[in-house]
Design a protein around this motif. Structure first.
Motif, PDB file in Angstrom:
ATOM      1  N   MET A 178     -32.147  52.347   9.996  1.00  0.00           N
ATOM      2  CA  MET A 178     -31.608  52.791   8.710  1.00  0.00           C
ATOM      3  C   MET A 178     -30.272  53.504   8.904  1.00  0.00           C
ATOM      4  N   ALA A 179     -30.215  54.377   9.921  1.00  0.00           N
ATOM      5  CA  ALA A 179     -28.974  55.090  10.204  1.00  0.00           C
ATOM      6  C   ALA A 179     -27.885  54.136  10.685  1.00  0.00           C
ATOM      7  N   GLN A 180     -28.262  53.131  11.475  1.00  0.00           N
ATOM      8  CA  GLN A 180     -27.287  52.151  11.940  1.00  0.00           C
ATOM      9  C   GLN A 180     -26.704  51.349  10.775  1.00  0.00           C
ATOM     10  N   TYR A 181     -27.542  51.034   9.784  1.00  0.00           N
ATOM     11  CA  TYR A 181     -27.040  50.311   8.617  1.00  0.00           C
ATOM     12  C   TYR A 181     -26.069  51.184   7.837  1.00  0.00           C
ATOM     13  N   ALA A 182     -26.425  52.466   7.642  1.00  0.00           N
ATOM     14  CA  ALA A 182     -25.518  53.372   6.930  1.00  0.00           C
ATOM     15  C   ALA A 182     -24.195  53.509   7.682  1.00  0.00           C
ATOM     16  N   LYS A 183     -24.267  53.599   9.007  1.00  0.00           N
ATOM     17  CA  LYS A 183     -23.048  53.702   9.809  1.00  0.00           C
ATOM     18  C   LYS A 183     -22.203  52.449   9.684  1.00  0.00           C
ATOM     19  N   ALA A 184     -22.841  51.270   9.772  1.00  0.00           N
ATOM     20  CA  ALA A 184     -22.097  50.014   9.655  1.00  0.00           C
ATOM     21  C   ALA A 184     -21.444  49.888   8.284  1.00  0.00           C
ATOM     22  N   SER A 185     -22.151  50.317   7.230  1.00  0.00           N
ATOM     23  CA  SER A 185     -21.601  50.242   5.878  1.00  0.00           C
ATOM     24  C   SER A 185     -20.390  51.146   5.734  1.00  0.00           C
ATOM     25  N   LEU A 186     -20.524  52.399   6.181  1.00  0.00           N
ATOM     26  CA  LEU A 186     -19.403  53.330   6.076  1.00  0.00           C
ATOM     27  C   LEU A 186     -18.219  52.876   6.928  1.00  0.00           C
ATOM     28  N   THR A 187     -18.504  52.339   8.104  1.00  0.00           N
ATOM     29  CA  THR A 187     -17.428  51.846   8.957  1.00  0.00           C
ATOM     30  C   THR A 187     -16.671  50.713   8.284  1.00  0.00           C
ATOM     31  N   ALA A 188     -17.418  49.784   7.679  1.00  0.00           N
ATOM     32  CA  ALA A 188     -16.784  48.651   7.003  1.00  0.00           C
ATOM     33  C   ALA A 188     -15.927  49.114   5.834  1.00  0.00           C
ATOM     34  N   LEU A 189     -16.470  50.002   5.013  1.00  0.00           N
ATOM     35  CA  LEU A 189     -15.714  50.498   3.862  1.00  0.00           C
ATOM     36  C   LEU A 189     -14.498  51.301   4.324  1.00  0.00           C
ATOM     37  N   GLY A 190     -14.670  52.090   5.389  1.00  0.00           N
ATOM     38  CA  GLY A 190     -13.555  52.866   5.913  1.00  0.00           C
ATOM     39  C   GLY A 190     -12.448  51.979   6.464  1.00  0.00           C
ATOM     40  N   GLU A 191     -12.817  50.886   7.113  1.00  0.00           N
ATOM     41  CA  GLU A 191     -11.803  49.967   7.644  1.00  0.00           C
ATOM     42  C   GLU A 191     -10.973  49.350   6.527  1.00  0.00           C
ATOM     43  N   VAL A 192     -11.626  49.013   5.418  1.00  0.00           N
ATOM     44  CA  VAL A 192     -10.874  48.449   4.291  1.00  0.00           C
ATOM     45  C   VAL A 192      -9.935  49.496   3.696  1.00  0.00           C
ATOM     46  N   GLU A 193     -10.462  50.701   3.452  1.00  0.00           N
ATOM     47  CA  GLU A 193      -9.626  51.756   2.872  1.00  0.00           C
ATOM     48  C   GLU A 193      -8.440  52.073   3.789  1.00  0.00           C
ATOM     49  N   GLU A 194      -8.684  52.116   5.090  1.00  0.00           N
ATOM     50  CA  GLU A 194      -7.610  52.415   6.042  1.00  0.00           C
ATOM     51  C   GLU A 194      -6.549  51.311   6.029  1.00  0.00           C
ATOM     52  N   ALA A 195      -6.993  50.055   6.004  1.00  0.00           N
ATOM     53  CA  ALA A 195      -6.037  48.943   5.996  1.00  0.00           C
ATOM     54  C   ALA A 195      -5.224  48.921   4.709  1.00  0.00           C
ATOM     55  N   LEU A 196      -5.870  49.233   3.572  1.00  0.00           N
ATOM     56  CA  LEU A 196      -5.142  49.277   2.304  1.00  0.00           C
ATOM     57  C   LEU A 196      -4.121  50.409   2.289  1.00  0.00           C
ATOM     58  N   ALA A 197      -4.518  51.578   2.799  1.00  0.00           N
ATOM     59  CA  ALA A 197      -3.580  52.705   2.860  1.00  0.00           C
ATOM     60  C   ALA A 197      -2.427  52.395   3.815  1.00  0.00           C
ATOM     61  N   SER A 198      -2.730  51.755   4.948  1.00  0.00           N
ATOM     62  CA  SER A 198      -1.681  51.396   5.897  1.00  0.00           C
ATOM     63  C   SER A 198      -0.733  50.371   5.306  1.00  0.00           C
ATOM     64  N   GLU A 199      -1.260  49.465   4.505  1.00  0.00           N
ATOM     65  CA  GLU A 199      -0.407  48.467   3.855  1.00  0.00           C
ATOM     66  C   GLU A 199       0.638  49.132   2.977  1.00  0.00           C
ATOM     67  N   ARG A 200       0.210  50.095   2.207  1.00  0.00           N
ATOM     68  CA  ARG A 200       1.145  50.785   1.325  1.00  0.00           C
ATOM     69  C   ARG A 200       2.183  51.573   2.123  1.00  0.00           C
ATOM     70  N   ALA A 201       1.735  52.304   3.155  1.00  0.00           N
ATOM     71  CA  ALA A 201       2.659  53.099   3.954  1.00  0.00           C
ATOM     72  C   ALA A 201       3.639  52.215   4.725  1.00  0.00           C
ATOM     73  N   LEU A 202       3.139  51.140   5.319  1.00  0.00           N
ATOM     74  CA  LEU A 202       4.016  50.250   6.074  1.00  0.00           C
ATOM     75  C   LEU A 202       5.015  49.542   5.166  1.00  0.00           C
ATOM     76  N   ALA A 203       4.576  49.197   3.955  1.00  0.00           N
ATOM     77  CA  ALA A 203       5.494  48.558   3.003  1.00  0.00           C
ATOM     78  C   ALA A 203       6.629  49.504   2.632  1.00  0.00           C
ATOM     79  N   ASN A 204       6.310  50.779   2.409  1.00  0.00           N
ATOM     80  CA  ASN A 204       7.355  51.767   2.079  1.00  0.00           C
ATOM     81  C   ASN A 204       8.316  51.949   3.246  1.00  0.00           C
ATOM     82  N   ARG A 205       7.764  52.038   4.457  1.00  0.00           N
ATOM     83  CA  ARG A 205       8.618  52.199   5.630  1.00  0.00           C
ATOM     84  C   ARG A 205       9.502  50.969   5.841  1.00  0.00           C
ATOM     85  N   ALA A 206       8.941  49.791   5.605  1.00  0.00           N
ATOM     86  CA  ALA A 206       9.725  48.569   5.778  1.00  0.00           C
ATOM     87  C   ALA A 206      10.860  48.498   4.760  1.00  0.00           C
ATOM     88  N   ASP A 207      10.601  48.943   3.539  1.00  0.00           N
ATOM     89  CA  ASP A 207      11.668  48.963   2.522  1.00  0.00           C
ATOM     90  C   ASP A 207      12.805  49.885   2.953  1.00  0.00           C
TER      91      ASP A 207
END
Length: 448
Positions: free
Chosen positions: A349-378
């Motif tokens: 049960m704990a492993q599933y919760a960890k995998a879920s949070l990790t997956a959601l965190g990876e998406v949020e991190e990639a989306l935030a990085s996309e915005r920051a990298l786009a601003n820096r590239a501009d």
């Protein structure tokens, strides 16, 4: 047997499916880091791919050692699932015996053949729970193998992008070395006519040496990335991968909604299947407290010697018996197994919760990085544009006699350095698009 079948049917009807693993957080309706609204296109990477990259992915999927390891584990899980399912079916065996007695009353003189069948009636669903656990583990292993394919494909794309960036950075470093050598020549000329000092010449020569060192660094990085790509492809690790140009970015793909990730990502679904297997293990351990019923039957052909066995076949011996076993005292073994399986269920049960949070965190991190990298590239693109204008102004001033070529070369070196930074930001954005695509559970075109 009719009563046993009735009890089995009743037990099967009361077999409850495993519950969904609980979550310790509230699932948001949209991504907090910002994403384009719309349904996720699982095949859209966020930049233009080419046939060369698809061929490399296919080569890696065919020869990578890690993928072969995942395939072997999948075969093991499939065999365990078949073995657990076989326990629900009758077992049939053939027994033969022949011997000469040396002691009075010994049965070793008995000669004959017997076909024996045994069947454990699954009254309380213990065997079905064990089968369900094996099936869930097989599905988890299958999902692990699929996720390994996606992760490998993503790794190949990232390595390919890294090789392309390193090759272009090396080309820029060589251009900058040529510019610095031109600047050194101009400074040496200025020293000859008394315009520049020996200190100016030394600084220009030191700058040229720095660019030569940068070329060595870039060549080393390119070779390292080529070897890493070769290993992913299952090739001998040599710097032979032909670099290409970085692809062009497209519009950021839609990311869907957060809850879809938990049902789309193979690693998260695999963790859920392992929780279901652990739940079934607990149910099987609890049902081990209840009585078990085994039916044993067969037909035998018995004679006193092999010679007379043929005549005995016409008069076979039939037998049918049942064995009921109810555990009364087991020294705490069953309770200990229940405790162990319950602990494993909590871990799953704990492993599933960890995998879920990790997956959601990876998406949020990639989306935030996309915005920051786009601003820096501009910002970097504007800097490159302004430095390009400065080069043009310096060239005009040199033409009309208000400046010299050394100033032009100096501006060109600043422009090349800004172009190298912009190139690095582009490579980062491309790699982040790969990370976002993988985090969302997207597919890579050569991966089924």
């Amino acid at each position: 047997m009719a009563a046993a079948a009735t009890l089995t049917g009743c037990a099967s009807a009361g077999h409850e499916p495993p519950p969904a693993p609980p979550m310790s957080f509230t699932m948001p309706e949209a991504w907090q880091s910002g994403a384009r609204a719309g349904q996720l296109d699982a095949d859209l990477l966020g930049f233009h791919s080419d046939p060369e990259l698809q061929a490399l992915i296919a080569e890696a999927l065919a020869h990578n050692a890690d993928l072969q390891i995942a395939g072997a584990r999948l075969e093991q899980a499939h065999a365990a699932m078949k073995a657990a399912g076989g326990a629900l079916l009758p077992q049939v065996g053939l027994v033969g015996q022949s011997g000469a007695a040396t002691l009075p009353g010994s049965n070793l003189s008995t000669t004959g053949l017997a076909a024996v069948a045994s069947w454990e009636i699954d009254l309380w669903g213990r065997l079905r729970a064990e089968r369900d656990a094996s099936q869930a583990r097989f599905y988890a292993a299958e999902l692990d193998a699929r996720y390994a394919r996606e992760a490998l494909a993503a790794g190949v794309v990232r390595a390919w992008l890294g090789v392309a960036e390193a090759a272009q950075q090396l080309a820029l470093a060589r251009d900058m070395l040529a510019l610095s050598e031109r600047q050194l020549q101009l400074t040496q000329t200025g020293r000859a006519v008394g315009r520049d000092s020996a200190q100016d010449v030394a600084r220009s020569e030191a700058a040229a040496q720095a660019y030569r060192q940068q070329i060595e660094v870039d060549q080393q990085v390119l070779a390292q990335r080529q070897r890493a790509l070769a290993i992913l492809l299952g090739r001998y690790p040599s710097p032979e991968a032909a670099p290409g140009l970085l692809p062009e970015l497209t519009a950021l793909p839609a990311a869907g909604i957060p809850s879809e990730v938990l049902t789309r990502r193979p690693d998260v679904v695999a963790a859920e299947r392992r929780f279901q297997a652990a739940f079934a293990d607990v149910e099987a351990a609890k049902r081990a407290r209840l009585p078990s019923l085994q039916l044993i039957g067969g037909v035998a052909y018995v004679a006193d010697s092999v010679v007379t066995l043929e005549s005995a076949i016409a008069n076979p011996v039939w037998a049918l018996s049942g064995k009921l076993l109810a555990p009364i005292f087991t020294g705490g073994r069953i309770d200990a197994q229940i405790e162990a399986k319950t602990g494993a269920q909590q871990e799953a049960m704990a492993q599933y919760a960890k995998a879920s949070l990790t997956a959601l965190g990876e998406v949020e991190e990639a989306l935030a990085s996309e915005r920051a990298l786009a601003n820096r590239a501009d910002i970097a693109a504007k800097q490159v544009d302004l430095l390009g204008q400065a080069v043009g102004y310096a060239q005009v001033e040199a033409t009309v006699g208000k400046g010299d070529q050394r100033r032009v070369v100096s501006q060109q070196l600043s422009l090349a350095a800004a172009q190298a930074e912009l190139l690095h930001l582009k490579a980062e954005r491309l790699a982040n698009r790969v990370a976002l695509h993988q985090a969302l559970g997207g597919r890579f075109s050569a991966s089924p």
